[in-house]
Write an enzyme that holds these catalytic residues in place. Structure first.
Site, PDB file in Angstrom:
ATOM      1  N   SER A 104       0.868  -1.171   0.000  1.00 51.14           N
ATOM      2  CA  SER A 104       0.000   0.000   0.000  1.00 51.14           C
ATOM      3  C   SER A 104       0.909   1.226   0.000  1.00 51.14           C
ATOM      4  O   SER A 104       1.643   1.455   0.961  1.00 51.14           O
ATOM      5  CB  SER A 104      -0.858  -0.039   1.269  1.00 51.14           C
ATOM      6  OG  SER A 104      -1.537   1.178   1.456  1.00 51.14           O
ATOM      7  N   LYS A 147      -1.067  -0.988  -4.439  1.00 46.39           N
ATOM      8  CA  LYS A 147      -2.253  -0.187  -4.103  1.00 46.39           C
ATOM      9  C   LYS A 147      -1.809   1.250  -3.900  1.00 46.39           C
ATOM     10  O   LYS A 147      -0.849   1.515  -3.166  1.00 46.39           O
ATOM     11  CB  LYS A 147      -2.888  -0.769  -2.836  1.00 46.39           C
ATOM     12  CG  LYS A 147      -3.825   0.132  -2.068  1.00 46.39           C
ATOM     13  CD  LYS A 147      -4.537  -0.663  -0.971  1.00 46.39           C
ATOM     14  CE  LYS A 147      -4.601   0.109   0.330  1.00 46.39           C
ATOM     15  NZ  LYS A 147      -5.233  -0.649   1.429  1.00 46.39           N
ATOM     16  N   LYS A 190      -2.738   5.034  -2.635  1.00 48.06           N
ATOM     17  CA  LYS A 190      -3.665   5.874  -1.885  1.00 48.06           C
ATOM     18  C   LYS A 190      -4.031   7.047  -2.787  1.00 48.06           C
ATOM     19  O   LYS A 190      -3.143   7.636  -3.439  1.00 48.06           O
ATOM     20  CB  LYS A 190      -2.991   6.386  -0.608  1.00 48.06           C
ATOM     21  CG  LYS A 190      -2.729   5.283   0.411  1.00 48.06           C
ATOM     22  CD  LYS A 190      -4.031   4.793   1.029  1.00 48.06           C
ATOM     23  CE  LYS A 190      -3.760   3.816   2.158  1.00 48.06           C
ATOM     24  NZ  LYS A 190      -5.000   3.354   2.810  1.00 48.06           N
ATOM     25  N   ASP A 221      -7.034   3.208  -3.137  1.00 50.51           N
ATOM     26  CA  ASP A 221      -7.748   3.286  -1.854  1.00 50.51           C
ATOM     27  C   ASP A 221      -7.959   4.759  -1.509  1.00 50.51           C
ATOM     28  O   ASP A 221      -6.994   5.501  -1.324  1.00 50.51           O
ATOM     29  CB  ASP A 221      -6.912   2.592  -0.759  1.00 50.51           C
ATOM     30  CG  ASP A 221      -7.629   2.542   0.592  1.00 50.51           C
ATOM     31  OD1 ASP A 221      -8.753   3.079   0.711  1.00 50.51           O
ATOM     32  OD2 ASP A 221      -7.055   1.948   1.535  1.00 50.51           O
ATOM     33  N   GLU A 225     -10.980   0.930  -3.448  1.00 51.37           N
ATOM     34  CA  GLU A 225     -11.283   0.654  -2.038  1.00 51.37           C
ATOM     35  C   GLU A 225     -11.861   1.896  -1.362  1.00 51.37           C
ATOM     36  O   GLU A 225     -11.304   2.985  -1.476  1.00 51.37           O
ATOM     37  CB  GLU A 225      -9.972   0.217  -1.360  1.00 51.37           C
ATOM     38  CG  GLU A 225     -10.091  -0.216   0.092  1.00 51.37           C
ATOM     39  CD  GLU A 225      -8.730  -0.693   0.639  1.00 51.37           C
ATOM     40  OE1 GLU A 225      -7.825  -1.029  -0.159  1.00 51.37           O
ATOM     41  OE2 GLU A 225      -8.576  -0.697   1.865  1.00 51.37           O
ATOM     42  N   ASP A 240     -13.695  -1.250   3.029  1.00 52.83           N
ATOM     43  CA  ASP A 240     -12.787  -1.377   4.174  1.00 52.83           C
ATOM     44  C   ASP A 240     -13.528  -0.773   5.378  1.00 52.83           C
ATOM     45  O   ASP A 240     -14.244  -1.497   6.091  1.00 52.83           O
ATOM     46  CB  ASP A 240     -11.475  -0.638   3.840  1.00 52.83           C
ATOM     47  CG  ASP A 240     -10.468  -0.577   4.980  1.00 52.83           C
ATOM     48  OD1 ASP A 240     -10.782  -0.978   6.111  1.00 52.83           O
ATOM     49  OD2 ASP A 240      -9.328  -0.098   4.757  1.00 52.83           O
ATOM     50  N   LYS A 261     -10.034  -6.735   8.082  1.00 54.73           N
ATOM     51  CA  LYS A 261      -9.003  -6.385   9.073  1.00 54.73           C
ATOM     52  C   LYS A 261      -9.544  -6.853  10.412  1.00 54.73           C
ATOM     53  O   LYS A 261     -10.635  -6.416  10.806  1.00 54.73           O
ATOM     54  CB  LYS A 261      -8.802  -4.868   9.140  1.00 54.73           C
ATOM     55  CG  LYS A 261      -8.161  -4.253   7.899  1.00 54.73           C
ATOM     56  CD  LYS A 261      -7.988  -2.748   8.041  1.00 54.73           C
ATOM     57  CE  LYS A 261      -7.372  -2.161   6.780  1.00 54.73           C
ATOM     58  NZ  LYS A 261      -7.421  -0.678   6.770  1.00 54.73           N
ATOM     59  N   GLY A 315      -4.230  -4.161   6.219  1.00 48.94           N
ATOM     60  CA  GLY A 315      -3.189  -3.909   7.218  1.00 48.94           C
ATOM     61  C   GLY A 315      -3.378  -2.546   7.849  1.00 48.94           C
ATOM     62  O   GLY A 315      -4.102  -1.690   7.313  1.00 48.94           O
TER      63      GLY A 315
HETATM   64  O1  OSB Z   1      -6.999   1.994   4.498  1.00 55.09           O
HETATM   65  O2  OSB Z   1      -5.987   0.158   4.310  1.00 55.09           O
HETATM   66  C1  OSB Z   1      -6.068   1.274   4.813  1.00 55.09           C
HETATM   67  C2  OSB Z   1      -2.987   1.938   6.981  1.00 55.09           C
HETATM   68  C3  OSB Z   1      -3.564   2.575   8.053  1.00 55.09           C
HETATM   69  C4  OSB Z   1      -4.922   2.828   8.033  1.00 55.09           C
HETATM   70  C5  OSB Z   1      -5.694   2.416   6.947  1.00 55.09           C
HETATM   71  C6  OSB Z   1      -5.120   1.747   5.890  1.00 55.09           C
HETATM   72  C7  OSB Z   1      -3.737   1.538   5.885  1.00 55.09           C
HETATM   73  C8  OSB Z   1      -3.020   0.915   4.784  1.00 55.09           C
HETATM   74  C9  OSB Z   1      -1.686   0.301   5.112  1.00 55.09           C
HETATM   75  O3  OSB Z   1      -3.400   0.953   3.641  1.00 55.09           O
HETATM   76  C10 OSB Z   1      -1.645  -1.155   4.920  1.00 55.09           C
HETATM   77  C11 OSB Z   1      -0.426  -1.782   5.534  1.00 55.09           C
HETATM   78  O4  OSB Z   1      -0.419  -2.058   6.756  1.00 55.09           O
HETATM   79  O5  OSB Z   1       0.536  -2.002   4.811  1.00 55.09           O
HETATM   80 MG    MG Z   2      -8.234   0.890   3.159  1.00 50.97          MG
END
Ligand code: OSB
Ligand code: MG
Length: 408
Positions: free
Chosen positions: A174, A200, A202, A227, A252, A277, A301, A329
């Site tokens: 991510s 992925k 952001k 995401d 996402e 999510d 999660k 994650g």
């Molecule tokens: O939206 O998936 C998410 C990290 C913190 C809060 C929300 C998210 C995330 C990540 C990181 O996308 C995923 C990771 O732990 O590598």
């Molecule tokens: Mg997410």
């Protein structure tokens, strides 16, 4: 019941959370189903807050962080220690929970409810916490620690205990919002070279279509997803529909964190599968989402849904409906990640998870060996008992800012 609080690194703003005396346990919570196997009598629960700097800042549509205040839980029983992690952040942005709210509900309500009587099984633990509304991440931390204890008592790996069958789980990375597109392209290249199976990105308004177009132009064939962490509303649907041009694996959580209805409307007009999510905080929410057609993929999660009990239910539900799931994650330490690896070893986890190598997040992890990603973009599922990793107590001790031990 006794409680010991240690402030290892004193800071004025940290003291407020310790100022209140512990409450007694509630008489309402002493319900316990018929015992089926020897119940587990907890000796105590230890909470530790440790700060781990991130190797690079992580930026999403709701802000940027450069370290994680990691919340570890250790349940002690029968001479064993079960480890869990509360994934809440310091600020209530991804979710309303924070490190402090979790600290409060765990010490003032959840531990007293668990320490009064032996715990029969995971279901019993979940039942005892269920009367308390919300606070899923706090509940999950306790479920994780308990499941690690159960696995050790049964002499099984976490994966085997929960019915996982995969020996290697596929993983993706991510990538946070970067200062420039060229920085992002460098990161994409780096993680593809390391073997990660899916990238992925952001996104947020102003960092979306052009950025995705550029990454897709450079890498026409990779598994690519985005995401938004709830950065848009249904008013943005014409804009979001343009994401359909990029052959994305999924988009996402484009809309509000608590929405299911608008996502269903958006999914009707978008070709790209929507993955939820934030909106899926329980099995009931997953059922409603599937009923409404709010998504075609679900990110599970354990923290967000309140632990293994709900996560396993959502996994089964999605399997029965042919809805792919993957393991999300929360920038966890190795302890949370070890649990994520176990969860992702269930058969229904058919898409790469956000489970990166320890070195993607931290200089040094709290477990050994560190989590590594093989050249084929997989992480091996350990088969030794419990977490499958050694907990590096010496390192944890050195990083501990706050330690609380609550004994029966
Ligand atoms: O939206 O998936 C998410 C990290 C913190 C809060 C929300 C998210 C995330 C990540 C990181 O996308 C995923 C990771 O732990 O590598
Ligand atoms: Mg997410």
């Amino acid at each position: 019941m006794s409680i010991v609080v240690q402030h290892l690194l004193h800071k004025a703003d940290r003291c407020a959370i310790f100022s209140r005396a512990m409450q007694g346990s509630s008489k309402l919570l002493n319900h316990r189903p018929e015992a089926r196997m020897p119940a587990i009598k907890l000796d105590g629960v230890e909470v530790r807050l440790i700060r781990l700097p991130l190797i690079e800042p992580f930026e999403t549509s709701f802000g940027k962080i450069d370290s994680r205040l990691i919340f570890l839980l250790c349940m002690k029983a029968d001479g064993l220690q079960g480890w869990g992690e509360v994934v809440a952040a310091e600020e209530p942005r991804y979710s309303y929970e924070t490190v402090r709210t979790a600290f409060h509900v765990i010490l003032d309500f959840f531990c007293p409810a668990l320490l009064t009587e032996p715990i029969v099984d995971l279901d019993d633990l979940a039942q005892r916490l269920a009367p308390f509304r919300g606070h899923n991440m706090a509940k999950a931390g306790l479920e994780l620690a308990f499941v690690d204890l159960l696995a050790q008592l049964n002499q099984q790996s976490l994966s085997t205990l929960i019915g996982g069958e995969l020996k290697h789980v596929g993983v993706g990375v991510s990538l946070g919002i970067q200062p420039t597109v060229s920085r992002l392209l460098e990161r994409v290249e780096k993680y593809l070279d390391l073997g990660y199976q899916r990238i992925k990105l952001k996104i947020k308004p102003g960092w979306d279509l052009d950025v995705v177009a550029e990454v897709r132009r450079r890498y026409p064939d990779i598994l690519l997803s985005v995401d938004a962490n709830s950065a848009y509303t249904l008013d943005d649907q014409d804009h979001l529909k343009k994401l359909d041009h990029f052959n994305l694996l999924m988009v996402e959580q484009p809309l509000q964190n608590d929405d299911l209805v608008d996502h269903a409307k958006l999914q009707k007009v978008m070709k790209t599968p929507i993955c939820l999510d934030e909106s899926i905080v329980s099995q009931r929410h997953a059922e409603t989402a599937l009923e409404l057609g709010s998504c075609r993929i679900i990110n599970i999660k354990v923290g967000r849904v309140g632990g293994y009990s709900q996560a396993l239910g959502i996994h089964s539900l999605c399997r029965s409906r042919n809805i792919p799931v993957w393991c999300g994650g929360m920038l966890e330490s190795g302890i949370g990640r070890a649990h994520n690896i176990a969860l992702a070893s269930l058969n229904g986890f058919t898409l790469p998870g956000d489970i990166s190598a320890s070195s993607r997040y931290f200089e040094r992890d709290v477990i050994s060996p560190a989590v590594t990603v093989a050249a084929d973009g997989t992480v091996a599922v350990p088969d030794s008992h419990g977490l499958g990793f050694e907990v590096d107590l010496g390192f944890i001790e050195r990083c501990t800012e706050t330690r609380v031990y609550m004994a029966r």
